[in-house]
Structures are given as structure tokens and as C-alpha cells.
Write a protein that holds these residues in place. Structure first.
Motif, PDB file in Angstrom:
ATOM      1  N   MET A   1       0.540  -1.152   0.175  1.00 36.60           N
ATOM      2  CA  MET A   1      -0.043   0.257   0.007  1.00 36.60           C
ATOM      3  C   MET A   1       0.629   1.406   0.113  1.00 36.60           C
ATOM      4  O   MET A   1       1.993   1.287   0.592  1.00 36.60           O
ATOM      5  N   ALA A   2       0.507   2.201  -0.806  1.00 29.67           N
ATOM      6  CA  ALA A   2       1.296   3.274  -0.766  1.00 29.67           C
ATOM      7  C   ALA A   2       0.265   4.691  -1.128  1.00 29.67           C
ATOM      8  O   ALA A   2      -0.723   4.541  -1.375  1.00 29.67           O
ATOM      9  N   ILE A   3       0.821   5.743  -0.704  1.00 24.77           N
ATOM     10  CA  ILE A   3       0.320   7.077  -1.260  1.00 24.77           C
ATOM     11  C   ILE A   3       0.716   7.453  -2.400  1.00 24.77           C
ATOM     12  O   ILE A   3       2.050   7.484  -2.866  1.00 24.77           O
ATOM     13  N   ARG A   4      -0.240   7.863  -3.316  1.00 16.86           N
ATOM     14  CA  ARG A   4       0.250   8.251  -4.647  1.00 16.86           C
ATOM     15  C   ARG A   4      -0.069   9.891  -4.594  1.00 16.86           C
ATOM     16  O   ARG A   4      -0.731  10.414  -3.961  1.00 16.86           O
ATOM     17  N   ASN A   5       0.750  10.195  -5.595  1.00 15.74           N
ATOM     18  CA  ASN A   5       0.483  11.848  -6.033  1.00 15.74           C
ATOM     19  C   ASN A   5      -0.827  12.039  -6.295  1.00 15.74           C
ATOM     20  O   ASN A   5      -1.346  11.359  -7.386  1.00 15.74           O
ATOM     21  N   ILE A   6      -1.406  13.178  -6.172  1.00 16.78           N
ATOM     22  CA  ILE A   6      -2.875  13.523  -6.695  1.00 16.78           C
ATOM     23  C   ILE A   6      -2.316  14.753  -7.732  1.00 16.78           C
ATOM     24  O   ILE A   6      -1.836  15.683  -7.588  1.00 16.78           O
ATOM     25  N   VAL A   7      -2.853  14.207  -8.909  1.00 19.06           N
ATOM     26  CA  VAL A   7      -2.722  15.061 -10.116  1.00 19.06           C
ATOM     27  C   VAL A   7      -3.697  16.372 -10.236  1.00 19.06           C
ATOM     28  O   VAL A   7      -4.642  16.135  -9.756  1.00 19.06           O
ATOM     29  N   PRO A   8      -3.132  17.628 -10.308  1.00 13.99           N
ATOM     30  CA  PRO A   8      -3.709  18.772 -10.376  1.00 13.99           C
ATOM     31  C   PRO A   8      -4.776  19.032 -11.530  1.00 13.99           C
ATOM     32  O   PRO A   8      -4.376  18.226 -12.777  1.00 13.99           O
ATOM     33  N   ASP A   9      -5.683  19.655 -11.509  1.00 15.97           N
ATOM     34  CA  ASP A   9      -6.613  19.754 -12.891  1.00 15.97           C
ATOM     35  C   ASP A   9      -5.828  20.474 -13.837  1.00 15.97           C
ATOM     36  O   ASP A   9      -6.498  20.581 -15.236  1.00 15.97           O
ATOM     37  N   THR A  10      -4.747  21.041 -13.921  1.00 12.20           N
ATOM     38  CA  THR A  10      -4.335  21.574 -14.857  1.00 12.20           C
ATOM     39  C   THR A  10      -3.399  20.587 -15.861  1.00 12.20           C
ATOM     40  O   THR A  10      -2.910  20.928 -16.845  1.00 12.20           O
ATOM     41  N   ASP A  11      -3.301  19.498 -15.320  1.00 13.45           N
ATOM     42  CA  ASP A  11      -2.975  18.235 -16.102  1.00 13.45           C
ATOM     43  C   ASP A  11      -3.945  17.624 -17.217  1.00 13.45           C
ATOM     44  O   ASP A  11      -5.121  17.550 -16.662  1.00 13.45           O
ATOM     45  N   GLU A  12      -3.497  17.552 -18.293  1.00 12.16           N
ATOM     46  CA  GLU A  12      -4.305  16.902 -19.347  1.00 12.16           C
ATOM     47  C   GLU A  12      -5.029  15.747 -19.142  1.00 12.16           C
ATOM     48  O   GLU A  12      -6.134  15.330 -19.436  1.00 12.16           O
ATOM     49  N   ILE A  13      -4.466  14.808 -18.066  1.00 11.09           N
ATOM     50  CA  ILE A  13      -4.992  13.614 -17.703  1.00 11.09           C
ATOM     51  C   ILE A  13      -6.596  13.757 -17.199  1.00 11.09           C
ATOM     52  O   ILE A  13      -7.295  12.912 -17.298  1.00 11.09           O
ATOM     53  N   MET A  14      -6.759  14.866 -16.506  1.00 14.87           N
ATOM     54  CA  MET A  14      -7.767  15.161 -15.701  1.00 14.87           C
ATOM     55  C   MET A  14      -8.962  15.379 -16.625  1.00 14.87           C
ATOM     56  O   MET A  14      -9.968  15.746 -16.526  1.00 14.87           O
ATOM     57  N   LYS A  27      -3.100  -5.578 -10.348  1.00 12.39           N
ATOM     58  CA  LYS A  27      -2.645  -4.118 -10.505  1.00 12.39           C
ATOM     59  C   LYS A  27      -3.747  -3.224 -10.092  1.00 12.39           C
ATOM     60  O   LYS A  27      -3.879  -2.150  -9.509  1.00 12.39           O
ATOM     61  N   ILE A  28      -5.280  -3.474 -10.394  1.00 13.03           N
ATOM     62  CA  ILE A  28      -6.296  -2.980 -10.001  1.00 13.03           C
ATOM     63  C   ILE A  28      -6.436  -3.056  -8.488  1.00 13.03           C
ATOM     64  O   ILE A  28      -6.935  -2.012  -7.769  1.00 13.03           O
ATOM     65  N   ILE A  29      -6.276  -4.053  -7.968  1.00 16.57           N
ATOM     66  CA  ILE A  29      -6.332  -4.154  -6.464  1.00 16.57           C
ATOM     67  C   ILE A  29      -5.342  -3.154  -5.810  1.00 16.57           C
ATOM     68  O   ILE A  29      -5.686  -2.554  -4.656  1.00 16.57           O
ATOM     69  N   THR A  30      -4.290  -3.446  -6.348  1.00 18.35           N
ATOM     70  CA  THR A  30      -3.374  -2.328  -5.406  1.00 18.35           C
ATOM     71  C   THR A  30      -3.462  -1.015  -5.813  1.00 18.35           C
ATOM     72  O   THR A  30      -3.381  -0.050  -4.842  1.00 18.35           O
ATOM     73  N   LEU A  31      -4.269  -0.709  -7.010  1.00 24.39           N
ATOM     74  CA  LEU A  31      -4.618   0.800  -7.187  1.00 24.39           C
ATOM     75  C   LEU A  31      -5.762   1.207  -6.174  1.00 24.39           C
ATOM     76  O   LEU A  31      -5.720   2.061  -5.445  1.00 24.39           O
ATOM     77  N   LEU A  32      -6.414   0.227  -6.031  1.00 26.67           N
ATOM     78  CA  LEU A  32      -7.712   0.472  -4.978  1.00 26.67           C
ATOM     79  C   LEU A  32      -7.129   0.687  -3.309  1.00 26.67           C
ATOM     80  O   LEU A  32      -7.357   1.632  -2.837  1.00 26.67           O
ATOM     81  N   ASP A  33      -6.042  -0.073  -3.205  1.00 27.20           N
ATOM     82  CA  ASP A  33      -5.581  -0.124  -1.922  1.00 27.20           C
ATOM     83  C   ASP A  33      -4.661   1.115  -1.715  1.00 27.20           C
ATOM     84  O   ASP A  33      -4.983   2.120  -0.705  1.00 27.20           O
ATOM     85  N   ASP A  34      -3.992   1.589  -2.917  1.00 26.64           N
ATOM     86  CA  ASP A  34      -3.402   2.657  -2.996  1.00 26.64           C
ATOM     87  C   ASP A  34      -4.290   4.079  -2.885  1.00 26.64           C
ATOM     88  O   ASP A  34      -3.964   5.099  -2.151  1.00 26.64           O
ATOM     89  N   MET A  35      -5.515   3.953  -3.550  1.00 25.11           N
ATOM     90  CA  MET A  35      -6.378   5.125  -3.667  1.00 25.11           C
ATOM     91  C   MET A  35      -6.934   5.207  -2.208  1.00 25.11           C
ATOM     92  O   MET A  35      -7.254   6.396  -1.693  1.00 25.11           O
ATOM     93  N   ILE A  36      -7.111   4.282  -1.375  1.00 24.48           N
ATOM     94  CA  ILE A  36      -7.759   4.233   0.012  1.00 24.48           C
ATOM     95  C   ILE A  36      -6.692   5.013   0.948  1.00 24.48           C
ATOM     96  O   ILE A  36      -6.900   6.019   1.692  1.00 24.48           O
TER      97      ILE A  36
END
Ligand code: NI
Length: 156
Positions: A1-14, A27-36
Motif C-alpha cells: 500500500m502506498a500514497i500516490r501523488n494527486i494530479v492537479p486539474d491543470t494536467d491534461e489527464i484530468m 494491478k487494480i487491487i493495488t490501485l484500490l488499496d493505494d487510492m484508499i
């Protein structure tokens, strides 16, 4: 589990549309855990996958109950809405911004959980608002795009 960086809305990905999850793999399970972990750290109410840089149709919400409980929505669909509510909203990707939005008072959201099982979540008030807010992120929309107007704290 890890804390991920939050993307700002200035980034086109948003501002891109997210793709459905085809297979719930590790990969999805890890993503969910990291999002929590990320949402807990940021002390927000909800978080969508594009906010951590992943263009998949996933969001999570904190039910604001005690004990703290998170609900994970994979491939969510808002299947029913009723009533309206108005109020200001913030977003973890837009620091210092609040917008005035009109949202449904109640929503029903159909989604898959991490085990691939379909469920229906019924949310009211803050939970309805939060589901709509996070679901908008999956279509590349932020409150800056959809709000009626920007709210300045001194106006309240
Ligand atoms: Ni947001």
C-alpha cells in the motif's frame, strides 16, 4: 500500500475520458488499496482513479461513518437520481477552489466491487454529491468545468 501523488486539474489527464476496467487483476487491487491510503492521507471524501494518474473507471468514497469505511466503485453507472441540492464543493485536484453546484439529492449507483460482484449503492446528500463529483472525473469533468460559479469563502 502506498500514497500516490494527486494530479492537479491543470494536467491534461484530468480532462480525458476513462476506460472501463476489463479485468480486476492485482494491478487494480493495488490501485484500490493505494487510492484508499491516498484519500485517507488527503482527508477528502472521494477520489477518482484519474486523480492518481490512471485513466480507468474507478472511484472510491469515504462514507463518513465511524468506523471509517470506504466504498470502491469499479465501472460505476449512475442509474437513478432524484431531487436536487445546491452547495459548494471542493476537489483534491484543485487546491483553494470551491464551486457552487446543483446536484441530485439522491442517487443510485451500480458498480462492481473488487471481487467483481455487482452492487447498488444508494446515497443521499453528501454521498449523492460525492458520487456525482467522482463520476464526473471519469468523464474528464471537474468542478471548474461544471460549477455554476466560483465560491469565495468571504461570500459565505
Ligand atoms: Ni474532485
Amino acid at each position: 500500500m502506498a500514497i500516490r501523488n494527486i494530479v492537479p486539474d491543470t494536467d491534461e489527464i484530468m480532462h480525458k475520458k476513462c476506460r472501463p476496467v476489463e479485468k480486476i487483476d492485482q494491478k487494480i487491487i493495488t490501485l484500490l488499496d493505494d487510492m484508499i491510503d491516498t484519500l485517507r492521507e488527503a482527508e477528502g471524501v472521494g477520489l477518482a482513479a484519474p486523480q492518481v494518474g490512471v485513466l480507468k473507471r474507478i472511484f472510491i468514497i469515504d462514507t463518513m461513518e465511524d468506523p471509517q469505511e470506504f466504498i470502491e466503485f469499479i465501472n460505476p453507472e449512475i442509474i437513478e437520481t432524484s431531487g436536487t441540492q445546491e452547495g459548494s464543493e471542493g476537489c483534491l485536484s484543485i487546491k483553494g477552489f470551491e464551486g457552487h453546484l446543483i446536484r441530485p439529492m439522491k442517487v443510485k449507483v451500480k458498480a462492481l466491487n473488487r471481487f467483481g460482484e455487482e452492487f447498488i449503492f444508494e446515497g443521499e446528500e453528501l454521498m449523492a454529491r460525492c458520487c456525482c463529483h467522482e463520476n464526473d472525473h471519469l468523464d474528464g469533468k471537474t468542478i471548474r468545468d461544471t460549477c455554476e460559479y466560483e465560491v469565495f469563502p468571504e461570500d459565505e
